[in-house]
Design an enzyme around this catalytic site. Structure first.
Site, PDB file in Angstrom:
ATOM      1  CB  SER A  60      -0.977   0.022   1.177  1.00 58.49           C
ATOM      2  OG  SER A  60      -0.301   0.233   2.393  1.00 58.49           O
TER       3      SER A  60
ATOM      4  CE  LYS B  19      -2.800   1.969   4.991  1.00 59.94           C
ATOM      5  NZ  LYS B  19      -2.549   1.167   3.835  1.00 59.94           N
TER       6      LYS B  19
END
Length: 175
Positions: free
Chosen positions: A40, A81
């Site tokens: 990701s 993230k």
């Protein structure tokens, strides 16, 4: 053992005990390591990379856009993230462009990645509330992130990813 030997033993042991306590305090409150799991955050961070987290930074400084953070997800899973939206902001993606408060914003770390249209309204907000943030992965086409699980609370942020320490040939400060 006589009293002098016991006293000397305790004196020597105290140094080691204090060192262990100091190391534990640093690991618990100041820094820790986090392994990147999954694709990701590509191309910025890859599966298996290990980063050093600065857990103390957000006690002194505000969280800023584009910082890469580790967060506690559902009390059992840590995720890494990028912070995209800050408290008080309206965030929207239209035609692969990020809009912050209706103004186009360039994401210099995103290259050849498509971000599907998205609005805070999709997760139930007009603007980001106080002490909450929108976080996304850099690999938008293959990332479980705020578009899926919603906004995160400041208390769920573990720390800022500061340095990639593994693999050794890719050690670098993370900006």
């Amino acid at each position: 053992m006589d009293w002098l030997e016991i006293k000397e033993f305790l004196k020597d042991s105290a140094k080691y005990i204090l060192t262990i306590i100091a190391v534990l305090v640093v690991v618990i409150y100041v820094v820790s390591v986090q392994q990147i799991m999954g694709p990701s955050m590509k191309p910025t961070l890859n599966n298996g990379d290990i980063v050093l987290l600065n857990k103390f930074q957000y006690r002194l400084f505000d969280i800023k856009r584009n910082q890469i953070i580790a967060l506690n997800y559902k009390d059992t899973k840590y995720m890494v993230k990028r912070v995209i939206g800050l408290p008080g902001e309206k965030i929207e993606f239209k035609d692969n462009t990020l809009y912050i408060n209706d103004k186009a914003y360039t994401e210099p770390f995103i290259k050849n990645v498509k971000t599907n249209d998205f609005s805070l309204k999709d997760i139930g907000y007009d603007v980001i509330p106080d002490d909450m943030y929108l976080v996304l992965g850099d690999n938008r086409e293959n990332s479980m992130d705020g578009r899926d699980f919603g906004l995160i609370k400041k208390k769920d942020i573990i720390g800022k990813a500061s340095i990639r320490i593994w693999p050794l040939n890719k050690i670098k400060i993370i900006r």
